[in-house]
Motif scaffolding. Structure first.
Motif, PDB file in Angstrom:
ATOM      1  N   VAL A   1      -0.833  11.075  15.239  1.00 58.73           N
ATOM      2  CA  VAL A   1      -2.297  11.158  14.739  1.00 58.73           C
ATOM      3  C   VAL A   1      -3.330  11.521  15.753  1.00 58.73           C
ATOM      4  CG1 VAL A   1      -3.901   9.975  13.258  1.00 58.73           C
ATOM      5  CG2 VAL A   1      -1.541   9.923  12.662  1.00 58.73           C
ATOM      6  N   PRO A   2      -3.541  10.462  16.772  1.00 55.79           N
ATOM      7  CA  PRO A   2      -4.368  10.879  17.635  1.00 55.79           C
ATOM      8  C   PRO A   2      -4.309  12.311  18.500  1.00 55.79           C
ATOM      9  CG  PRO A   2      -3.064   8.875  18.429  1.00 55.79           C
ATOM     10  CD  PRO A   2      -2.647   9.297  16.912  1.00 55.79           C
ATOM     11  N   ARG A   3      -3.104  12.480  18.654  1.00 54.31           N
ATOM     12  CA  ARG A   3      -2.826  14.142  19.298  1.00 54.31           C
ATOM     13  C   ARG A   3      -3.282  14.858  18.468  1.00 54.31           C
ATOM     14  NH1 ARG A   3      -2.194  14.732  24.403  1.00 54.31           N
ATOM     15  NH2 ARG A   3      -0.034  15.193  24.909  1.00 54.31           N
ATOM     16  N   VAL A   4      -2.771  15.002  17.101  1.00 56.09           N
ATOM     17  CA  VAL A   4      -3.153  15.957  16.247  1.00 56.09           C
ATOM     18  C   VAL A   4      -5.048  16.112  16.129  1.00 56.09           C
ATOM     19  CG1 VAL A   4      -3.369  16.871  13.586  1.00 56.09           C
ATOM     20  CG2 VAL A   4      -1.235  15.986  15.009  1.00 56.09           C
ATOM     21  N   LEU A   5      -5.445  15.013  16.010  1.00 52.25           N
ATOM     22  CA  LEU A   5      -6.809  15.153  15.928  1.00 52.25           C
ATOM     23  C   LEU A   5      -7.416  15.558  17.112  1.00 52.25           C
ATOM     24  CD1 LEU A   5      -7.464  11.503  14.417  1.00 52.25           C
ATOM     25  CD2 LEU A   5      -7.808  13.728  13.300  1.00 52.25           C
TER      26      LEU A   5
ATOM     27  N   ALA B   1       4.809  16.599   7.962  1.00 49.90           N
ATOM     28  CA  ALA B   1       4.223  17.668   7.218  1.00 49.90           C
ATOM     29  C   ALA B   1       2.733  17.871   7.749  1.00 49.90           C
ATOM     30  CB  ALA B   1       4.035  17.421   5.782  1.00 49.90           C
ATOM     31  N   LEU B   2       2.110  16.644   8.593  1.00 49.35           N
ATOM     32  CA  LEU B   2       0.912  16.707   8.812  1.00 49.35           C
ATOM     33  C   LEU B   2       0.640  17.078  10.275  1.00 49.35           C
ATOM     34  CD1 LEU B   2      -0.034  13.144   7.612  1.00 49.35           C
ATOM     35  CD2 LEU B   2      -0.239  15.421   6.490  1.00 49.35           C
ATOM     36  N   TYR B   3       1.859  17.442  11.111  1.00 47.69           N
ATOM     37  CA  TYR B   3       1.848  17.736  12.595  1.00 47.69           C
ATOM     38  C   TYR B   3       2.022  19.247  12.851  1.00 47.69           C
ATOM     39  CZ  TYR B   3       3.268  12.763  12.199  1.00 47.69           C
ATOM     40  OH  TYR B   3       3.094  11.344  11.928  1.00 47.69           O
ATOM     41  N   ASP B   4       1.495  20.058  12.158  1.00 42.36           N
ATOM     42  CA  ASP B   4       1.783  21.556  12.601  1.00 42.36           C
ATOM     43  C   ASP B   4       0.834  21.865  13.757  1.00 42.36           C
ATOM     44  OD1 ASP B   4       3.381  22.037  10.665  1.00 42.36           O
ATOM     45  OD2 ASP B   4       1.681  22.960   9.234  1.00 42.36           O
TER      46      ASP B   4
ATOM     47  N   LEU C   1       9.025  18.394  16.611  1.00 40.43           N
ATOM     48  CA  LEU C   1       8.060  17.252  16.065  1.00 40.43           C
ATOM     49  C   LEU C   1       7.563  17.900  14.673  1.00 40.43           C
ATOM     50  CD1 LEU C   1       6.219  17.123  19.390  1.00 40.43           C
ATOM     51  CD2 LEU C   1       7.939  15.704  18.674  1.00 40.43           C
ATOM     52  N   VAL C   2       7.791  18.918  14.258  1.00 40.86           N
ATOM     53  CA  VAL C   2       7.390  19.134  12.769  1.00 40.86           C
ATOM     54  C   VAL C   2       8.376  19.321  11.998  1.00 40.86           C
ATOM     55  CG1 VAL C   2       5.161  20.267  13.783  1.00 40.86           C
ATOM     56  CG2 VAL C   2       7.237  21.805  13.375  1.00 40.86           C
ATOM     57  N   ALA C   3       9.698  19.191  12.494  1.00 38.60           N
ATOM     58  CA  ALA C   3      10.828  19.366  11.690  1.00 38.60           C
ATOM     59  C   ALA C   3      11.023  18.061  10.798  1.00 38.60           C
ATOM     60  CB  ALA C   3      12.084  19.511  12.327  1.00 38.60           C
ATOM     61  N   PRO C   4      11.488  18.173   9.492  1.00 38.28           N
ATOM     62  CA  PRO C   4      11.731  16.855   8.469  1.00 38.28           C
ATOM     63  C   PRO C   4      12.346  15.781   9.262  1.00 38.28           C
ATOM     64  CG  PRO C   4      12.293  19.096   7.252  1.00 38.28           C
ATOM     65  CD  PRO C   4      12.028  19.357   8.833  1.00 38.28           C
TER      66      PRO C   4
ATOM     67  N   PHE D   1       0.858  -1.235  -0.066  1.00 39.56           N
ATOM     68  CA  PHE D   1       0.130   0.207   0.106  1.00 39.56           C
ATOM     69  C   PHE D   1       0.886   0.977   0.161  1.00 39.56           C
ATOM     70  CE2 PHE D   1      -2.250  -3.373   2.172  1.00 39.56           C
ATOM     71  CZ  PHE D   1      -3.390  -3.382   1.430  1.00 39.56           C
ATOM     72  N   THR D   2      -0.017   2.298  -0.369  1.00 35.15           N
ATOM     73  CA  THR D   2       0.624   3.644  -0.360  1.00 35.15           C
ATOM     74  C   THR D   2       0.539   4.548   0.875  1.00 35.15           C
ATOM     75  OG1 THR D   2       1.035   3.472  -2.646  1.00 35.15           O
ATOM     76  CG2 THR D   2       1.108   5.837  -1.520  1.00 35.15           C
ATOM     77  N   PRO D   3       1.201   5.279   1.853  1.00 32.59           N
ATOM     78  CA  PRO D   3       0.820   5.652   2.857  1.00 32.59           C
ATOM     79  C   PRO D   3       0.000   7.011   2.651  1.00 32.59           C
ATOM     80  CG  PRO D   3       3.171   5.171   3.119  1.00 32.59           C
ATOM     81  CD  PRO D   3       2.786   4.852   1.856  1.00 32.59           C
ATOM     82  N   GLY D   4      -0.852   7.565   3.492  1.00 34.53           N
ATOM     83  CA  GLY D   4      -1.713   8.679   3.145  1.00 34.53           C
ATOM     84  C   GLY D   4      -0.863   9.864   3.561  1.00 34.53           C
ATOM     85  N   THR D   5      -0.729  10.773   2.649  1.00 36.88           N
ATOM     86  CA  THR D   5      -0.340  12.235   2.943  1.00 36.88           C
ATOM     87  C   THR D   5      -1.400  13.466   3.238  1.00 36.88           C
ATOM     88  OG1 THR D   5      -0.188  12.637   0.797  1.00 36.88           O
ATOM     89  CG2 THR D   5       1.789  11.722   1.705  1.00 36.88           C
ATOM     90  N   LYS D   6      -2.724  13.033   3.187  1.00 38.74           N
ATOM     91  CA  LYS D   6      -3.929  14.009   3.078  1.00 38.74           C
ATOM     92  C   LYS D   6      -3.750  14.606   4.836  1.00 38.74           C
ATOM     93  CE  LYS D   6      -8.018  12.964   2.327  1.00 38.74           C
ATOM     94  NZ  LYS D   6      -9.160  12.080   2.103  1.00 38.74           N
ATOM     95  N   GLN D   7      -4.007  15.936   4.744  1.00 34.37           N
ATOM     96  CA  GLN D   7      -3.988  16.649   6.009  1.00 34.37           C
ATOM     97  C   GLN D   7      -5.012  16.051   7.056  1.00 34.37           C
ATOM     98  OE1 GLN D   7      -2.024  18.743   7.785  1.00 34.37           O
ATOM     99  NE2 GLN D   7      -0.713  18.956   5.826  1.00 34.37           N
ATOM    100  N   LEU D   8      -4.852  15.688   8.168  1.00 36.36           N
ATOM    101  CA  LEU D   8      -5.696  15.211   9.027  1.00 36.36           C
ATOM    102  C   LEU D   8      -6.911  16.094   9.371  1.00 36.36           C
ATOM    103  CD1 LEU D   8      -2.926  13.577  11.570  1.00 36.36           C
ATOM    104  CD2 LEU D   8      -4.486  12.448   9.746  1.00 36.36           C
ATOM    105  N   GLU D   9      -8.119  15.739   9.800  1.00 36.94           N
ATOM    106  CA  GLU D   9      -9.135  16.467   9.549  1.00 36.94           C
ATOM    107  C   GLU D   9      -9.993  16.132  10.691  1.00 36.94           C
ATOM    108  OE1 GLU D   9     -11.479  17.810   5.981  1.00 36.94           O
ATOM    109  OE2 GLU D   9      -9.670  16.956   4.777  1.00 36.94           O
ATOM    110  N   VAL D  10     -10.820  16.845  11.319  1.00 38.74           N
ATOM    111  CA  VAL D  10     -11.965  16.643  12.355  1.00 38.74           C
ATOM    112  C   VAL D  10     -13.130  16.930  11.656  1.00 38.74           C
ATOM    113  CG1 VAL D  10     -12.773  17.041  14.572  1.00 38.74           C
ATOM    114  CG2 VAL D  10     -10.513  16.814  14.358  1.00 38.74           C
TER     115      VAL D  10
END
Length: 576
Positions: free
Chosen positions: A169-173, A564-567, A280-283, A139-148
């Motif tokens: 992921v749960p923290r960002v949500l 890139a998803l963790y701003d 945490l948001v650095a490359p 499979f190919t990992p997702g790169t979409k921004q996480l949304e609520v």
């Protein structure tokens, strides 16, 4: 087939009934659709407004390769998803269903969750961002921004299985305002039900509805089920067990996700330090940590560690003398690094009662500990009260085997009670020493995934953790998770009078070895002592193991992050 409920016949005002189903999907997609539809009907009949189903509810993954996976996976407008949409509209319920979906170009397939609303509309599609091991080959990992997604039953955040093995992921949500985490899993790991799912609820103060595959071929490693509904306090409201297919449900109150008031800590926003989390948001490539496996034949680097489990008992002078005795004894047992408990020489409440006196005593105790460390040749971590002008800090000192202060860490995350007397520090610490790269963490910082993650990214091989466990789950879930998600050794020494009534613990960053049981790949080894008296743990860690970040052939829970998803890590909680 299991059917169970933890709630009354009708939800109470202000609450919503949510359900989770667990089953095994075979190769017959039409039959799998009917299975999902059956559970939708059962959930609706029970009064549930939301049903969550497992990852890849559409089909078991018996794929030869990526091309075969693409050919046999679903499309968003195909029969499987369309059938679920039609039934959701007929029943008037929300459904979160796991579906492997073709991307626009072959052979890419996303591991996905589809959120279908009660009118049959697709409200959101989540693409899994972190994979479990073999999934990287198909499979190919997702790169979409996480949304609520804001709905009439609450704000929903979607995640899938290994999305919850890592904390991001749960923290960002949660930071984006999720009230309910909807988690679709396809896991054979015992850690999901016991660690990841309840901890992600607790540390984010959010409801968590998890649905996992169960069973499978009788001669194969079983999927572990354990589908459950969990409160923001970590209470299990319903659990489907680990062996049988079936549906369970519970009544929840989504609005109680706010305020995010963590037990014995206070508001999550006041506890976190987003101003310190830029790493945490650095490359991924920006960090000192080594990713992936260690090289074949890499030499062992043994470090003998000791938990110096002693804290205030009878009198201060006795307590201090026992700490010196522990240092001498540990060195005699061959230990190279010892960790004392959180503010070990003070009786409960003593620091808050007179912080100036506590700081003055701490100067004397630090001198005593450094002298004992020098005489014994033992590196020691000790947590004391430090005065600096008019400010006071809860400070962890790393004392060298020569009696020098090699590093010190001023606790950066303070609970509501600690803020009454302490000032927060502004710098995390990983000390490069002859005995290894030592990260420092204090007490209830174990509840913050940000803390151990940053120490790991800075190259920590061992995290030394003076503590006083505030609840049992601090050790059994939070401390275990910090090693599992970072593959970094953790030495936690707890006060003998800690509120949880449990002992000190060492969690080992087990190196992945082919043929290793799945449970051990995912659920790191822990060594415990009893509590209430002086009992040490003496254990030889291999620091090389902390450079093996993989949990299998492909999954590196540190290196596969997607910053890139963790701003949102740099922001405060979006409150109700």
């Amino acid at each position: 087939m299991l059917t169970a409920s933890s709630s009354a016949d009708s939800p109470a005002p202000g609450s919503v009934r949510v359900a989770t189903a667990q089953f095994f999907s075979g190769e017959d997609v039409d039959a799998n659709l009917q299975t999902v539809v059956g559970y939708m009907r059962e959930a609706a009949a029970a009064g549930a407004r939301l049903l969550v189903t497992p990852e890849n509810s559409n089909r078991v993954r018996t794929f030869a390769d990526r091309d075969d996976c693409f050919a046999k996976s679903e499309t968003i407008d195909g029969a499987f998803v369309s059938g679920i949409r039609a039934e959701a509209a007929a029943l008037g319920i929300f459904v979160v269903v796991g579906v492997d979906l073709r991307a626009e170009t072959a052979p890419h397939v996303n591991i996905a969750q589809v959120l279908v609303g009660p009118t049959g509309d697709i409200l959101h599609v989540h693409h899994k961002t972190v994979f479990w091991d073999y999934e990287y080959t198909l499979f190919t990992p997702g790169t979409k921004q996480l949304e609520v997604i804001d709905t009439e039953i609450g704000r929903l955040g979607l995640l899938m299985c290994a999305d919850g093995i890592v904390p991001e992921v749960p923290r960002v949500l949660a930071l984006k305002g999720a009230e309910i985490l909807c988690n679709s899993l396809n896991s054979r790991g015992p850690d999901e039900m016991r660690v990841h799912e309840p901890l992600r609820a607790i540390e984010n103060h959010v409801w968590h509805v998890a649905s996992n595959t169960v069973g499978g071929p009788a001669d194969g490693y079983p999927w572990t089920g354990g589908s459950q509904v969990i409160s923001p306090l970590g209470d299990i409201l319903a659990n489907a067990g680990e062996t049988d297919e079936g549906l369970v449900w519970a009544d929840i109150t989504p609005a109680t996700s706010f305020p995010k008031n963590l037990a014995d800590i206070g508001l999550l926003d006041d506890f976190r330090r987003p101003d310190l989390y830029a790493e945490l948001v650095a490359p991924v490539e920006a960090h000192a940590v080594d990713y992936g496996p260690v090289a074949d034949g890499a030499p062992s680097r043994p470090l003998k560690v000791a938990t110096l489990q002693v804290s205030w008992y009878h009198a201060q002078s006795w307590t201090i003398s026992r700490a010196v005795g522990q240092i001498t004894y540990a060195a005699g047992r061959g230990a190279q690094l010892g960790v004392l408990p959180e503010l070990f020489c003070f009786a409960p409440g003593e620091v808050e009662a007179d912080v100036a006196a506590a700081a003055a005593l701490s100067e004397t105790v630090l001198a005593t500990i450094t002298a004992a460390a020098a005489e014994a040749g033992l590196w020691v971590v000790v947590n004391l009260v430090e005065a600096d002008g008019d400010a006071y800090f809860s400070t962890a000192y790393l004392v060298s085997g020569g009696g020098e202060i090699a590093a010190k860490y001023r606790k950066a995350h303070l609970s509501e009670a600690e803020r009454a007397w302490a000032t927060a520090g502004d710098e995390f610490v990983v000390a490069e020493t002859p005995v290894g790269s030592i990260g420092l963490m204090i007490g209830n910082e174990i509840w913050l995934p940000e803390m151990a993650r940053i120490l790991t990214l800075r190259g920590a091989e061992v995290i030394a953790h003076p503590t006083s466990w505030d609840r049992v789950e601090a050790a059994t879930q939070a401390a275990t998770e910090r090693t599992e998600e970072n593959r970094t050794h953790l030495v936690s020494t707890s006060r003998t009078d800690n509120p949880a009534g449990i002992g000190s613990q060492i969690v080992v960053a087990d190196r992945f070895i082919p043929g290793q049981p799945v449970a051990l790949m995912r659920y790191p080894t822990a060594i415990w002592s009893r509590t209430g008296f002086e009992e040490n743990i003496f254990y030889e860690l291999d620091l090389t193991d902390a450079h093996s970040k993989v949990q299998g052939f492909h999954l590196d829970p540190v290196g596969t992050r997607n910053p890139a998803l963790y701003d949102s890590f740099l922001e405060s909680v979006v409150n109700a």
